[in-house]
Scaffold this motif. Structure first.
Motif, PDB file in Angstrom:
ATOM      1  N   LEU A   1       0.682  -1.532  -0.544  1.00 38.88           N
ATOM      2  CA  LEU A   1       0.095   0.097  -0.023  1.00 38.88           C
ATOM      3  C   LEU A   1       1.040   1.364   0.295  1.00 38.88           C
ATOM      4  N   GLY A   2       0.666   2.062  -0.798  1.00 38.64           N
ATOM      5  CA  GLY A   2       1.442   3.102  -0.772  1.00 38.64           C
ATOM      6  C   GLY A   2       2.731   3.013  -2.220  1.00 38.64           C
ATOM      7  N   ASP A   3       2.969   1.962  -2.211  1.00 42.28           N
ATOM      8  CA  ASP A   3       3.828   1.873  -3.739  1.00 42.28           C
ATOM      9  C   ASP A   3       4.209   3.221  -4.355  1.00 42.28           C
ATOM     10  N   LEU A   4       5.494   3.081  -5.774  1.00 47.47           N
ATOM     11  CA  LEU A   4       4.703   4.003  -6.224  1.00 47.47           C
ATOM     12  C   LEU A   4       5.038   2.634  -8.002  1.00 47.47           C
ATOM     13  N   VAL A   5       3.837   2.049  -8.291  1.00 52.63           N
ATOM     14  CA  VAL A   5       3.793   0.940  -8.633  1.00 52.63           C
ATOM     15  C   VAL A   5       4.125   1.498 -10.359  1.00 52.63           C
ATOM     16  N   THR A   6       4.848   1.152 -11.216  1.00 53.85           N
ATOM     17  CA  THR A   6       5.019   1.426 -12.559  1.00 53.85           C
ATOM     18  C   THR A   6       4.789   0.903 -13.531  1.00 53.85           C
ATOM     19  N   VAL A   7       3.230   0.721 -14.535  1.00 51.70           N
ATOM     20  CA  VAL A   7       2.455  -0.303 -15.477  1.00 51.70           C
ATOM     21  C   VAL A   7       3.366  -0.070 -16.915  1.00 51.70           C
ATOM     22  N   ARG A   8       3.443  -1.062 -17.497  1.00 44.38           N
ATOM     23  CA  ARG A   8       4.149  -0.675 -19.304  1.00 44.38           C
ATOM     24  C   ARG A   8       3.302  -1.181 -20.027  1.00 44.38           C
TER      25      ARG A   8
ATOM     26  N   HIS B   1      -8.628   8.328 -15.139  1.00 45.61           N
ATOM     27  CA  HIS B   1      -7.979   7.970 -16.361  1.00 45.61           C
ATOM     28  C   HIS B   1      -6.418   7.973 -15.990  1.00 45.61           C
ATOM     29  N   LYS B   2      -4.704   7.990 -16.484  1.00 41.09           N
ATOM     30  CA  LYS B   2      -3.612   8.768 -16.203  1.00 41.09           C
ATOM     31  C   LYS B   2      -3.317   8.264 -17.466  1.00 41.09           C
ATOM     32  N   SER B   3      -2.682   9.306 -18.628  1.00 39.66           N
ATOM     33  CA  SER B   3      -1.968   8.853 -19.980  1.00 39.66           C
ATOM     34  C   SER B   3      -0.265   8.072 -19.616  1.00 39.66           C
ATOM     35  N   MET B   4       0.216   8.519 -20.735  1.00 42.23           N
ATOM     36  CA  MET B   4       1.750   7.145 -20.556  1.00 42.23           C
ATOM     37  C   MET B   4       2.251   7.876 -21.730  1.00 42.23           C
ATOM     38  N   THR B   5       3.614   7.814 -21.305  1.00 42.70           N
ATOM     39  CA  THR B   5       4.659   8.050 -21.989  1.00 42.70           C
ATOM     40  C   THR B   5       5.821   6.753 -22.672  1.00 42.70           C
ATOM     41  N   LEU B   6       6.613   7.705 -23.301  1.00 44.41           N
ATOM     42  CA  LEU B   6       7.350   6.717 -24.569  1.00 44.41           C
ATOM     43  C   LEU B   6       8.460   6.473 -23.900  1.00 44.41           C
TER      44      LEU B   6
ATOM     45  N   GLU C   1      11.449   2.312 -27.557  1.00 42.49           N
ATOM     46  CA  GLU C   1      11.058   1.112 -29.219  1.00 42.49           C
ATOM     47  C   GLU C   1      11.897   0.561 -29.691  1.00 42.49           C
ATOM     48  N   SER C   2      11.557   0.029 -29.980  1.00 41.87           N
ATOM     49  CA  SER C   2      12.503  -1.542 -30.763  1.00 41.87           C
ATOM     50  C   SER C   2      11.868  -1.635 -32.145  1.00 41.87           C
ATOM     51  N   GLU C   3      12.658  -2.507 -33.010  1.00 43.62           N
ATOM     52  CA  GLU C   3      12.371  -2.869 -34.239  1.00 43.62           C
ATOM     53  C   GLU C   3      10.955  -2.534 -34.422  1.00 43.62           C
ATOM     54  N   TYR C   4      10.547  -3.216 -33.757  1.00 37.37           N
ATOM     55  CA  TYR C   4       8.662  -3.676 -34.696  1.00 37.37           C
ATOM     56  C   TYR C   4       7.002  -3.113 -32.993  1.00 37.37           C
ATOM     57  N   TYR C   5       8.231  -2.648 -31.834  1.00 36.54           N
ATOM     58  CA  TYR C   5       7.380  -1.939 -30.741  1.00 36.54           C
ATOM     59  C   TYR C   5       7.745  -0.768 -30.314  1.00 36.54           C
ATOM     60  N   TYR C   6       6.083   0.047 -29.885  1.00 33.62           N
ATOM     61  CA  TYR C   6       6.764   1.475 -28.968  1.00 33.62           C
ATOM     62  C   TYR C   6       6.495   0.883 -27.357  1.00 33.62           C
ATOM     63  N   TYR C   7       6.719   1.565 -26.374  1.00 32.79           N
ATOM     64  CA  TYR C   7       6.855   0.997 -25.453  1.00 32.79           C
ATOM     65  C   TYR C   7       6.655   1.679 -24.328  1.00 32.79           C
ATOM     66  N   PHE C   8       4.868   1.944 -23.434  1.00 34.39           N
ATOM     67  CA  PHE C   8       4.380   3.368 -23.092  1.00 34.39           C
ATOM     68  C   PHE C   8       4.897   3.166 -21.648  1.00 34.39           C
ATOM     69  N   GLU C   9       4.969   3.699 -20.482  1.00 37.71           N
ATOM     70  CA  GLU C   9       4.767   3.228 -19.098  1.00 37.71           C
ATOM     71  C   GLU C   9       3.773   4.304 -18.545  1.00 37.71           C
TER      72      GLU C   9
END
Length: 658
Positions: free
Chosen positions: A20-27, A54-59, A62-70
């Motif tokens: 509880l209270g931890d800063l959580v990062t999702v990708r 709602h919370k926006s994600m930032t880039l 990126e790799s050959e085929y993908y964008y990774y947002f978090e």
């Protein structure tokens, strides 16, 4: 719409087990072929479950085929549910992605985060071996039950020769003499097989061979342990054997030695807890008057409140079985007693590594009673041994129980046994009926597995017990016959006639490559057949294994080696990458490796193009780690994120992608 992905492994979620209270990062991973995109995480704390934020994600990269947002947020509540929204800017369109994948024609199934929910690291992907003690190995003839030793359920008990098979109507009164000394003598065999955790069917004092009708939770049954005090008088023999304190103490000491020897080999031990009912021989009921103060014959017994009684002074039997008195969890003294039983066995000197809980969702008369008790049980057990595991037998979604931290995980019928059985054989897990429409139905299989996995938080996924056989259902080998039936109308011999060895092997490969902890039921490693209970409890044929059985044994050993050498199969991301009719391809991956499992259940060779770009792989080489049949890959190289292969009929193959 392939390629969109997120899960709750360490790359896509950290910390994986937040407080509880931890800063959580999702990708979130979004494929570039979708064009310019923006990701949003949509989450709802438990207290405002219907008001998503709602919370926006930032880039992130990126790799050959993908964008990774978090994106990140502080863990705001005990339970948090979330999913993702992807805005396709070039197409002016949005997509919802949740725990089952891209949302299409169904309601949202959120990812679930549970604050403070920690699971034992050792249990993530551990290799189980389930032992039904009476049928495993008889190393001590002095503790064997004898003919006519006592009456049970209206008839005398029977001691059978090891080479004979169970009777269709007398399975709960037939003994073969397997014992804990027998397990001790076979530890070399289990270690050589690759076993990491032994799960024992019940081993406490009980009048039956299966011991789901507990007589005394506080001691190991001397028929499995040690009998020092005995008598030749059959009218007293059972009482002397099972209530003598000398016998009980010696039996407990033998079990303690067994656990110690297992731990020296780095093998964990999990025991079976049967707490929704006890047995009619239990001292609280005392049908046979073994203890002298049971509630059946004494209305002033302090144990009377542990049961439900009707106006005829009859106790309620679990599912109507008189031999299984239903326990009344309206009594707080019962709560304390059962929780202390758990504490006793996970603590020194016994130090077992956890519990499998029998029909745990059927404990009390309400969901509130069930979850309240199991939370209490969980807290007492974890305080005594924080590294112990608690998993439950349940045939439906366990999520409401897991969210309340009642258990760590489950017996994984919903993700493993049921979907594999239907996809490869069309058979229900008891051989009670055939569903031909589910045979080779990859769409059904994929949806069933995705739903099952969505009902388990990620740390529960890895420790869910994956099995194809156990003591309650027909043997996996017998299901490959695709015959409907049970022992009685059908014979022992029919349980093996028409078996499909190719399908049997494919099932084992799938069990070891789907997320969870793979579990062999004793004899699975040699393809032991058997209809459902009691035929699934045949004695292990030591020294009488067939040539085919020994070949399956070597196959199983090699499969376990491949599994144990893979970090992603034990604990990695998982997704289906291709499927059609009777063909499946799914992937497991992490930072260290990428594994693809291909299953062709068709009766013909299939030519497939494996989309390795879904693993973010453009070019390289593949390596066959394991296959049920020889697969000619022509050359090991792939390019442009794709690899063409011909997969023989009824074949499963495990490939490493480099």
């Amino acid at each position: 719409m392939k390629g969109i992905y997120s899960d709750q492994t360490s790359f896509y979620l950290f910390p994986e087990e937040p407080d509880l209270g931890d800063l959580v990062t999702v990708r979130l991973r979004i494929p570039k072929y979708l064009g310019k995109s923006v990701g949003n995480v949509i989450f709802a704390p438990e207290k405002n479950a219907k008001r998503y934020q709602h919370k926006s994600m930032t880039l992130y990269k990126e790799s050959e085929y993908y964008y990774y947002f978090e994106s990140n947020f502080n863990m705001p509540d005990r339970i948090l549910r979330y999913h993702f929204e992807i805005n396709l800017l070039d197409k002016n369109k949005s997509i919802i992605y949740d725990a089952m994948g891209v949302l299409q024609n169904r309601s949202i199934v959120d990812f679930t985060l549970i604050a403070g929910f920690k699971t034992p690291e050792w249990a993530h992907g551990t290799v189980y071996y389930q032992i039904f003690v009476d049928r495993f190995y008889n190393a001590d003839k002095t503790n064997d039950p004898v003919n006519n030793e006592y009456h049970y359920d209206g008839q005398v008990v029977v001691k059978k020769d090891w080479g004979t098979l169970p009777h269709p109507k007398n399975g709960h009164r037939e003994f073969y003499g397997g014992d804990l000394k027998g397990v001790l003598e076979k530890l070399d065999y289990l270690e050589n097989l690759g076993v990491e955790t032994i799960y024992f069917n019940p081993i406490f004092v009980s009048p039956s061979p299966h011991k789901y009708d507990t007589q005394d939770y506080e001691h190991i049954d001397p028929h499995f342990g040690v009998i020092v005090e005995d008598t030749e008088d059959l009218t007293k023999k059972y009482k002397v054997r099972t209530t003598s304190q000398v016998n009980l103490n010696k039996s407990d000491e033998l079990f303690q030695k067994l656990v110690e020897d297992c731990h020296k080999r780095n093998i964990k031990v999990v025991i079976d807890g049967v707490f929704n009912h006890c047995g009619s021989f239990h001292k609280w009921i005392d049908e046979m008057n073994l203890y002298g103060n049971g509630a059946l014959y004494n209305e002033s017994s302090p144990y009377r409140r542990f049961f439900y009684w009707n106006s005829k002074n009859e106790y309620e039997g679990w599912w109507g079985y008189r031999t299984l008195p239903k326990l009344n969890y309206g009594n707080i003294n019962l709560w304390k007693y059962i929780a202390n039983i758990s504490k006793k066995w996970v603590s020194e000197p016994f130090s077992v590594d956890g519990w499998r809980l029998d029909v745990a969702d059927d404990l009390g008369k309400s969901f509130e009673t069930n979850t309240s008790f199991w939370r209490f049980f969980y807290k007492v057990t974890k305080k005594a041994n924080p590294d112990s595991i608690i998993f439950s037998e349940i045939y439906k979604s366990p999520l409401p129980w897991l969210e309340r931290q009642c258990w760590d995980s489950i017996m994984n019928y919903i993700t493993c046994m049921d979907p594999i059985s239907y996809f490869l054989t069309g058979m229900e897990k008891h051989n009670d009926y055939l569903k031909p429409e589910l045979l080779k139905n990859s769409d059904y299989f994929v949806n069933a597995v995705k739903w099952g996995l969505s009902q388990l938080p990620m740390n529960s996924k890895f420790i869910a017990l994956n099995q194809l056989s156990n003591h309650d259902h027909s043997r996996w080998m017998t299901r490959t016959t695709q015959k409907v039936g049970r022992l009685g109308p059908n014979t022992h011999e029919e349980a093996i006639e028409g078996r499909d060895l190719d399908v049997f092997k494919m099932g084992l490969v799938m069990m070891f490559t789907l997320p969870g902890s793979p579990g062999l039921y004793y004899g699975d490693e040699i393809g032991l057949p058997g209809w459902t209970d009691p035929d699934n409890r045949r004695p292990y044929p030591w020294g009488r294994e067939t040539e085919e059985g020994l070949e399956i044994l070597q196959f199983t050993r090699e499969l376990i080696k491949v599994y144990k050498n893979s970090t992603s199969l034990r604990r990695g991301s998982f997704d289906f990458i291709d499927w059609q009719k009777g063909y499946l391809a799914y992937a497991s991956w992490n930072k260290e490796e990428s594994i693809v499992t291909i299953v062709n259940r068709e009766e013909k060779v299939v030519e497939v193009e494996i989309p390795l770009w879904l693993l973010d792989k453009k070019k390289g080489e593949i390596e066959i780690l394991f296959s049920t049949k020889e697969v000619d890959i022509k050359n090991k190289y792939y390019n442009e994120g794709r690899k063409n292969l011909k997969i023989p009929e009824k074949t499963a193959v495990i490939i490493k992608v480099n």
